[in-house]
Design a protein around this motif. Structure first.
Motif, mmCIF file in Angstrom:
data_model
loop_
_atom_site.group_PDB
_atom_site.id
_atom_site.type_symbol
_atom_site.label_atom_id
_atom_site.label_comp_id
_atom_site.label_asym_id
_atom_site.label_seq_id
_atom_site.Cartn_x
_atom_site.Cartn_y
_atom_site.Cartn_z
ATOM 1 N N CYS A 444 8.161 23.121 26.339
ATOM 2 C CA CYS A 444 8.431 21.677 26.235
ATOM 3 C C CYS A 444 8.816 21.303 24.811
ATOM 4 O O CYS A 444 9.753 20.520 24.581
ATOM 5 C CB CYS A 444 7.192 20.882 26.665
ATOM 6 N N ARG A 445 8.097 21.879 23.848
ATOM 7 C CA ARG A 445 8.395 21.582 22.451
ATOM 8 C C ARG A 445 9.743 22.170 22.036
ATOM 9 O O ARG A 445 10.559 21.502 21.397
ATOM 10 C CB ARG A 445 7.288 22.134 21.557
ATOM 11 N N HIS A 447 12.369 22.884 23.841
ATOM 12 C CA HIS A 447 13.519 22.229 24.471
ATOM 13 C C HIS A 447 13.402 20.706 24.449
ATOM 14 O O HIS A 447 14.119 20.011 25.163
ATOM 15 C CB HIS A 447 13.685 22.745 25.905
ATOM 16 N N LYS A 448 12.451 20.228 23.608
ATOM 17 C CA LYS A 448 12.298 18.804 23.335
ATOM 18 C C LYS A 448 12.082 17.953 24.594
ATOM 19 O O LYS A 448 12.548 16.828 24.690
ATOM 20 C CB LYS A 448 13.500 18.287 22.531
ATOM 21 N N ASN A 449 11.358 18.540 25.551
ATOM 22 C CA ASN A 449 10.968 17.778 26.739
ATOM 23 C C ASN A 449 9.577 17.202 26.470
ATOM 24 O O ASN A 449 8.568 17.645 27.001
ATOM 25 C CB ASN A 449 10.948 18.679 27.972
ATOM 26 N N MET A 450 9.555 16.213 25.574
ATOM 27 C CA MET A 450 8.287 15.685 25.091
ATOM 28 C C MET A 450 7.518 14.936 26.176
ATOM 29 O O MET A 450 6.292 14.931 26.190
ATOM 30 C CB MET A 450 8.527 14.766 23.890
ATOM 31 N N ASN A 476 1.817 19.371 17.569
ATOM 32 C CA ASN A 476 3.195 19.635 17.159
ATOM 33 C C ASN A 476 4.196 18.796 17.944
ATOM 34 O O ASN A 476 5.217 18.355 17.399
ATOM 35 C CB ASN A 476 3.517 21.120 17.344
ATOM 36 N N ILE A 477 3.925 18.597 19.228
ATOM 37 C CA ILE A 477 4.818 17.782 20.061
ATOM 38 C C ILE A 477 4.855 16.346 19.546
ATOM 39 O O ILE A 477 5.917 15.729 19.398
ATOM 40 C CB ILE A 477 4.370 17.836 21.537
ATOM 41 N N ALA A 480 6.715 16.262 16.221
ATOM 42 C CA ALA A 480 8.164 16.432 16.350
ATOM 43 C C ALA A 480 8.875 15.124 16.655
ATOM 44 O O ALA A 480 10.059 14.970 16.347
ATOM 45 C CB ALA A 480 8.469 17.462 17.439
ATOM 46 N N VAL A 481 8.160 14.182 17.282
ATOM 47 C CA VAL A 481 8.781 12.879 17.577
ATOM 48 C C VAL A 481 8.264 11.803 16.625
ATOM 49 O O VAL A 481 8.494 10.604 16.844
ATOM 50 C CB VAL A 481 8.520 12.469 19.052
ATOM 51 N N ASP A 551 11.971 20.382 9.255
ATOM 52 C CA ASP A 551 11.431 19.694 10.422
ATOM 53 C C ASP A 551 10.329 20.522 11.099
ATOM 54 O O ASP A 551 9.580 20.018 11.942
ATOM 55 C CB ASP A 551 12.539 19.403 11.443
#
Length: 637
Positions: A444-445, A447-450, A476-477, A480-481, A551
């Motif tokens: 999820c992290r 592929h940015k599927n938060m 971390n998720i 990341a946002v 990042d």
């Protein structure tokens, strides 16, 4: 009753029985002669010939001949025939049953052994009373404390619990069950002169429970002359099983100095320790040691060598061992498949899988873990799906949690996160484990599927299923946002739960010495030289166009501070130390306990190009071979 009871004895007169060429003249065969010929017989064919001759001579019902026949069949592996004879023996004694119980128990047929004991106790009017030998043969078949304690009570009632063999078997039973207190109480009764078997059982008990200091104290307190190789092996096994390979290897060297000759198990344990350490030079020394001793290079030792070499980064040596083995069982093939998979050589892993089947060998559940891992490391989604579906359909192997985990990892890495989540939800026969959830959160992290990541994380936290790895990924998720308030909340939860992030640590082997580094490490005597080389490396990679991936620093810091934090990751320090400590052109081999970050991966590729060095890097999951600016993983990891 044992399932073996339904077997029928073979024809009493196979071709050639009683013929002079068979070596048995039935006309002159007496009961004493037949019993003498059967002593030490371990061949089913020979036992059958002697059985036929005894039948023709009419001495097969002699009790000594009957007993020796049963033992001969058992020794040759024909336990079904041994039990069939026991069933036909009029008024069998405890000695007959004890022999049959021991034959089954020593081969791991525990339920059958205990069934025979139960049958023995119910024989005749009041049953047959067990002897000390009966109990010492039965206790190793106890897989749980309930039956073991019942036998302990029975031994005490019969005044047999003080017998040396029974006491040792009882200690072993409690040790296997993990009841250290009961085992120690029995052991203390044997002092001051316990048998070495009892000492080994007590060591095994402590080692199994992770009480390594207690085990070592007991081990060191024994005089050297009373320690056999089994005793040394028990202590080494404790260290290897609990992640202390350096102590295991030191103990192996000390064992050699003490004059105790290691056996096959000793060598396998030492190789396992080297595989954990990733020290190839120690592994090559052990390989040479095997060549110079009486330890045979069989399938078991060969598997350990293959496992050691590929985990130390030398896949070529692993392949050489594999190619040179004549005795290759499915375990050897599994090791080679896993070796190819761990080094990203997925096509070779699949080809080896095909060769295994062409040899007529049946794949095991371990085989499929290796093949599915190979698919995962190279994004072979279609192949992975096909192989996963074939497990139960073609081979009758019901997928376990490890196989589902491989598929979740494969789909997640390939960006099919929703499909991976659906697969987890579809699991019926087994529940998803922590590794699977961490893999899904990592996907999820990546592929940015938060949104899905937060849903999964909230479910885990709400149900008390979150461990350190999950908390860190959740943190971390959010980071990341840019949800720094949520990051603080998760880290506060970690602190309240006593969960700590595992620190990253990288090790590099220079000669036979292993040097370890953590991020920002300044403890090495050559720290100034290391950081000077590190600064030089950072300047050179920037000239090649590298832009630090700030990042990846998941803290609310300014860009300059983030860049400094990235620059001193443990693997970069290890590379810098390797560059100043080895001649130009030398391959650098580095082992890290965690997954490498994308910035370090990019830097190591450029360093390999700039310096002309090959860098072999092993992280928690796989190997990366950096050569001339590229990596064997194809940037897919």
């Amino acid at each position: 009753m044992s399932a073996a009871a339904v077997h029928v004895l073979p024809s009493p007169a196979p071709a050639g029985a009683g013929h002079p060429s068979s070596g048995v003249q039935h006309a002159a065969l007496t009961a004493d002669r037949a019993a003498a010929l059967l002593a030490g017989c371990a061949s089913a064919r020979r036992a059958s010939e002697l059985h036929a001759a005894a039948l023709r001579a009419g001495v097969d019902r002699d009790r000594a001949v009957d007993f020796r026949l049963q033992r001969a069949y058992a020794a040759s592996g024909r336990l079904d025939l041994a039990v069939a004879l026991l069933r036909r023996t009029p008024d069998p004694t405890a000695v007959f049953y004890t022999s049959a119980i021991h034959a089954h128990s020593s081969r791991g047929l525990h339920r059958a052994a205990l069934a025979l004991l139960s049958e023995m106790l119910s024989q005749g009017q009041g049953g047959l009373l067990p002897t000390a030998h009966t109990l010492s043969a039965s206790l190793p078949a106890c897989d749980g404390l309930a039956v073991g304690r019942a036998l302990h009570g029975y031994a005490f009632k019969l005044a047999l619990s003080g017998d040396a063999y029974v006491a040792t078997a009882l200690l072993g039973m409690y040790a296997r069950a993990g009841d250290a207190a009961a085992a120690r109480a029995l052991f203390d009764e044997m002092l001051p002169d316990p048998h070495v078997v009892s000492v080994t059982a007590m060591l095994t008990c402590y080692a199994k429970m992770g009480a390594l200091e207690d085990a070592r104290s007991l081990f060191d307190g024994l005089p050297n002359h009373s320690k056999d190789f089994v005793c040394w092996n028990a202590m080494m096994d404790g260290y290897t099983q609990h992640g202390r390979p350096s102590e295991a290897l030191r103990l192996f060297r000390r064992m050699l100095r003490s004059g105790v000759e290691p056996d096959e198990v000793s060598v396998v344990l030492a190789l396992s320790a080297v595989a954990q350490l990733g020290t190839a030079e120690s592994g090559r020394w052990l390989h040479s040691f095997v060549r110079s001793t009486r330890v045979r290079l069989n399938a078991r030792v060969g598997t350990a060598l293959i496992d050691m070499y590929y985990k130390c980064g030398s896949l070529e040596d692993a392949v050489a061992v594999f190619d040179g083995l004549r005795d290759r069982d499915v375990v050897v093939w599994n090791a080679m498949i896993n070796g190819y998979a761990m080094h990203g050589r997925s096509r070779e892993a699949l080809e080896t899988f095909g060769q295994l089947r062409a040899q007529g060998l049946r794949p095991t559940d371990i085989t499929f873990i290796g093949v599915l891992n190979a698919c995962s490391h190279s994004g072979l989604v279609d192949e992975g799906r096909r192989i996963f579906e074939s497990m139960e359909r073609e081979y009758g192997i019901v997928p376990k949690v490890e196989h589902y985990g491989c598929m979740v990892d494969l789909l997640g890495r390939a960006g099919l996160v929703e499909e991976a989540f659906a697969l987890v939800q579809s699991m019926e026969t087994t529940k998803p484990d922590a590794v699977m959830w961490v893999s899904l959160l990592a996907a999820c992290r990546l592929h940015k599927n938060m949104a899905l990541g937060q849903r999964i994380a909230d479910h885990l936290v709400a149900n008390g299923l979150a461990n350190s790895g999950m908390y860190i990924l959740l943190s971390n998720i959010y980071a990341a946002v840019g949800e720094w308030q949520e990051v603080g909340r998760v880290r506060a939860m970690m602190k309240a739960s006593g969960i700590q992030k595992e620190p990253g640590c990288s090790a590099i082997e220079i000669g036979r010495q292993v040097c370890e580094f953590v991020a920002g490490d300044t403890s090495h005597p050559r720290t100034d030289d290391i950081y000077a080389k590190l600064e030089e490396m950072n300047g050179l990679v920037k000239e090649q166009g590298h832009v630090p991936q700030t990042d990846l620093v998941l803290h609310d810091l300014d860009e300059a501070t983030k860049e400094k934090a990235l620059a001193v990751h443990s693997e970069k320090l290890a590379v810098a130390f390797g560059l100043i400590s080895t001649p130009p052109g030398t391959t650098l081999k580095i082992v890290k306990n965690l997954r490498a970050c994308a910035d370090c991966h990019a830097v190591l590729k450029l360093v390999s190009k700039i310096t002309g060095r090959k860098i072999v890097f092993r992280d928690r999951n796989r190997f990366h071979h950096f050569v001339d600016g590229s990596c064997t993983c194809g940037d897919y990891w």
